[in-house]
Design a protein around this motif. Structure first.
Motif, PDB file in Angstrom:
ATOM      1  N   GLY A 150       0.837  -1.192   0.000  1.00 30.46           N
ATOM      2  CA  GLY A 150       0.000   0.000   0.000  1.00 30.46           C
ATOM      3  C   GLY A 150       0.870   1.239   0.000  1.00 30.46           C
ATOM      4  N   ILE A 151       0.271   2.398   0.156  1.00 28.70           N
ATOM      5  CA  ILE A 151       1.017   3.646   0.214  1.00 28.70           C
ATOM      6  C   ILE A 151       2.023   3.563   1.361  1.00 28.70           C
ATOM      7  CG2 ILE A 151       0.834   6.116   0.704  1.00 28.70           C
ATOM      8  CD1 ILE A 151      -1.914   6.056  -0.664  1.00 28.70           C
ATOM      9  N   ASP A 156      -4.229   9.285   7.895  1.00 30.31           N
ATOM     10  CA  ASP A 156      -3.772   9.604   6.545  1.00 30.31           C
ATOM     11  C   ASP A 156      -3.146  10.987   6.517  1.00 30.31           C
ATOM     12  OD1 ASP A 156      -4.315   7.482   4.582  1.00 30.31           O
ATOM     13  OD2 ASP A 156      -6.379   7.671   5.280  1.00 30.31           O
ATOM     14  N   SER A 157      -2.174  11.145   5.641  1.00 28.84           N
ATOM     15  CA  SER A 157      -1.472  12.416   5.523  1.00 28.84           C
ATOM     16  C   SER A 157      -2.380  13.496   4.947  1.00 28.84           C
ATOM     17  CB  SER A 157      -0.267  12.246   4.603  1.00 28.84           C
ATOM     18  OG  SER A 157      -0.719  12.034   3.266  1.00 28.84           O
ATOM     19  N   ALA A 191      -6.248  15.815   0.963  1.00 26.93           N
ATOM     20  CA  ALA A 191      -6.449  16.866  -0.036  1.00 26.93           C
ATOM     21  C   ALA A 191      -6.869  16.277  -1.373  1.00 26.93           C
ATOM     22  CB  ALA A 191      -5.179  17.699  -0.192  1.00 26.93           C
ATOM     23  N   ILE A 192      -6.228  15.189  -1.762  1.00 27.95           N
ATOM     24  CA  ILE A 192      -6.574  14.530  -3.024  1.00 27.95           C
ATOM     25  C   ILE A 192      -7.984  13.956  -2.941  1.00 27.95           C
ATOM     26  CG2 ILE A 192      -6.001  12.591  -4.547  1.00 27.95           C
ATOM     27  CD1 ILE A 192      -3.046  13.057  -3.757  1.00 27.95           C
ATOM     28  N   ALA A 193      -8.324  13.379  -1.797  1.00 23.44           N
ATOM     29  CA  ALA A 193      -9.666  12.834  -1.612  1.00 23.44           C
ATOM     30  C   ALA A 193     -10.719  13.930  -1.726  1.00 23.44           C
ATOM     31  CB  ALA A 193      -9.761  12.132  -0.255  1.00 23.44           C
ATOM     32  N   ARG A 194     -10.461  15.067  -1.099  1.00 29.16           N
ATOM     33  CA  ARG A 194     -11.422  16.176  -1.180  1.00 29.16           C
ATOM     34  C   ARG A 194     -11.577  16.664  -2.611  1.00 29.16           C
ATOM     35  NH1 ARG A 194      -8.842  17.747   3.670  1.00 29.16           N
ATOM     36  NH2 ARG A 194      -7.479  19.168   2.511  1.00 29.16           N
ATOM     37  N   ALA A 195     -10.483  16.715  -3.344  1.00 29.57           N
ATOM     38  CA  ALA A 195     -10.532  17.197  -4.725  1.00 29.57           C
ATOM     39  C   ALA A 195     -11.402  16.304  -5.597  1.00 29.57           C
ATOM     40  CB  ALA A 195      -9.120  17.292  -5.299  1.00 29.57           C
ATOM     41  N   HIS A 196     -11.439  15.019  -5.284  1.00 30.18           N
ATOM     42  CA  HIS A 196     -12.230  14.075  -6.076  1.00 30.18           C
ATOM     43  C   HIS A 196     -13.598  13.807  -5.451  1.00 30.18           C
ATOM     44  CE1 HIS A 196      -9.220  12.742  -9.072  1.00 30.18           C
ATOM     45  NE2 HIS A 196      -8.335  13.014  -8.122  1.00 30.18           N
ATOM     46  N   GLY A 197     -13.838  14.343  -4.265  1.00 34.06           N
ATOM     47  CA  GLY A 197     -15.110  14.108  -3.597  1.00 34.06           C
ATOM     48  C   GLY A 197     -15.284  12.683  -3.134  1.00 34.06           C
ATOM     49  N   VAL A 198     -14.177  12.048  -2.707  1.00 30.53           N
ATOM     50  CA  VAL A 198     -14.218  10.660  -2.260  1.00 30.53           C
ATOM     51  C   VAL A 198     -13.520  10.562  -0.908  1.00 30.53           C
ATOM     52  CG1 VAL A 198     -14.256   9.770  -4.620  1.00 30.53           C
ATOM     53  CG2 VAL A 198     -12.056  10.063  -3.444  1.00 30.53           C
ATOM     54  N   SER A 199     -13.470   9.356  -0.358  1.00 30.86           N
ATOM     55  CA  SER A 199     -12.829   9.139   0.927  1.00 30.86           C
ATOM     56  C   SER A 199     -11.337   8.866   0.749  1.00 30.86           C
ATOM     57  CB  SER A 199     -13.474   7.955   1.646  1.00 30.86           C
ATOM     58  OG  SER A 199     -13.179   6.750   0.964  1.00 30.86           O
ATOM     59  N   THR A 205       2.532  11.668  -8.099  1.00 33.22           N
ATOM     60  CA  THR A 205       3.845  12.112  -7.626  1.00 33.22           C
ATOM     61  C   THR A 205       3.780  12.518  -6.156  1.00 33.22           C
ATOM     62  OG1 THR A 205       4.461  12.878  -9.842  1.00 33.22           O
ATOM     63  CG2 THR A 205       5.697  13.792  -7.978  1.00 33.22           C
ATOM     64  N   ALA A 206       2.700  13.216  -5.793  1.00 33.91           N
ATOM     65  CA  ALA A 206       2.531  13.632  -4.388  1.00 33.91           C
ATOM     66  C   ALA A 206       2.423  12.422  -3.476  1.00 33.91           C
ATOM     67  CB  ALA A 206       1.296  14.513  -4.253  1.00 33.91           C
ATOM     68  N   ILE A 207       1.707  11.401  -3.912  1.00 32.74           N
ATOM     69  CA  ILE A 207       1.561  10.192  -3.103  1.00 32.74           C
ATOM     70  C   ILE A 207       2.878   9.418  -3.049  1.00 32.74           C
ATOM     71  CG2 ILE A 207       0.374   7.973  -2.911  1.00 32.74           C
ATOM     72  CD1 ILE A 207      -2.092   9.334  -4.130  1.00 32.74           C
ATOM     73  N   ALA A 208       3.596   9.414  -4.170  1.00 30.48           N
ATOM     74  CA  ALA A 208       4.872   8.700  -4.218  1.00 30.48           C
ATOM     75  C   ALA A 208       5.860   9.263  -3.192  1.00 30.48           C
ATOM     76  CB  ALA A 208       5.478   8.769  -5.613  1.00 30.48           C
TER      77      ALA A 208
END
Length: 302
Positions: A193-194, A233-234, A239-247, A292-295
């Motif tokens: 996983g991440i 979670d970081s 932030a990425i989750a909010r941008a996509h409207g998901v968890s 890239t941010a997740i990496a």
């Protein structure tokens, strides 16, 4: 993103042995009880709800289910729930099970099975699932010792027709190389996983190069492992989750699918809403900047 009309087919497909499966599957480890898996004091999950979740998963296009005879709680057995919910089984359904570990009726863990005992574990899975063969059987191990004798015992059962395909679980690269000298390996099921280490990443890529399915476990739970999804979670993930409207859990799941077309996800849940979210994660696409941010969150362990 609307999960109501999303099916597992949006995640893409992979040829697992001689069957084509959607890359979003379903893991049954947490289906038998609430709380931490394998906890002796956990509350059994409502049986009807568990059966409904399994049937709904198949309705949503899930055709790869991961299970094991040692997935049971005081009153529930994952294999029995699968049998009750889905038999007679759809022609395209692939059920993957694991052997090696064992538990006595009280739930206490037993020493891993010897080569001779593995046949009994295979037969127990056959009985519980009500089948005359198992689609895929993973040999799950602990440690770095040779697996030749144990994997050879499963290869004999494959030759006898009790097993169609073989895989490995919780293994290292040298185990895969050793197994391949004995019989074909169609999948490797490892923790991933991440934040995965460099060695874990390299092993995932090795499997892809050899056209072997890589099936991560704990990809959502992370350090929570059998206790369930983590909550730390970081900021980047949130932030990425909010941008996509998901968890955040959906982002974790989507990220694993982005690691290669050979990666198959097996998120598990006993909650219909979480099931729909997991399936919907197969539709989500992350941008290169997001990847890239997740990496950057990887430990990069040597």
């Amino acid at each position: 993103m609307t999960s109501q009309t999303t099916t597992a087919a949006t995640s893409g497909t992979w040829k697992l042995g001689d069957s084509t499966v959607n890359r979003i599957g379903f893991g049954t480890m947490r289906l038998t009880q609430h709380g931490e898996a394998f906890a002796a004091d956990a509350v059994p999950r409502d049986r009807d709800q568990a059966i409904d979740v399994l049937r709904r998963a198949v309705e949503l296009g899930v055709n790869h289910i991961d299970t094991a005879a040692f997935y049971f709680s005081r009153l529930r057995s994952a294999n029995e729930l699968i049998n009750r919910a889905l038999a007679p089984y759809p022609d395209d359904l692939v059920i993957t099970t694991k052997v090696g570990p064992g538990r006595d009726p009280s739930g206490r863990w037993l020493p891993h099975a010897t080569p001779t005992q593995l046949r009994g574990q295979v037969e127990e899975n056959l009985r519980q699932l009500g089948r005359d063969h198992l689609d895929v059987v993973n040999l799950r191990i602990v440690g770095a010792d040779s697996i030749a004798e144990r994997f050879g015992a499963l290869a004999e059962l494959r030759e006898a027709g009790l097993i169609r395909h073989l895989g490995l679980s919780n293994v290292r690269p040298h185990h895969l190389a050793e197994a391949q000298t004995i019989a074909p390996v169609v999948c490797v099921q490892n923790m991933y996983g991440i934040g995965a280490s460099r060695e874990q990443q390299e092993f995932l890529h090795t499997c892809g190069e050899q056209h072997i399915a890589f099936v991560p476990f704990y990809s959502i739970a992370g350090t929570g492992r059998t206790a369930g999804a983590i909550t730390d979670d970081s900021g980047e993930i949130h932030a990425i989750a909010r941008a996509h409207g998901v968890s955040a859990a959906q982002i974790r799941l989507t990220w694993t699918l982005h690691q290669g077309s050979h990666v198959l996800a097996i998120p598990g849940t006993g909650d219909p809403g979480h099931l729909a979210q997991n399936v919907a994660a197969g539709l989500l696409r992350l941008s290169q900047d997001e990847l890239t941010a997740i990496a950057s969150l990887h430990h990069g362990a040597a």
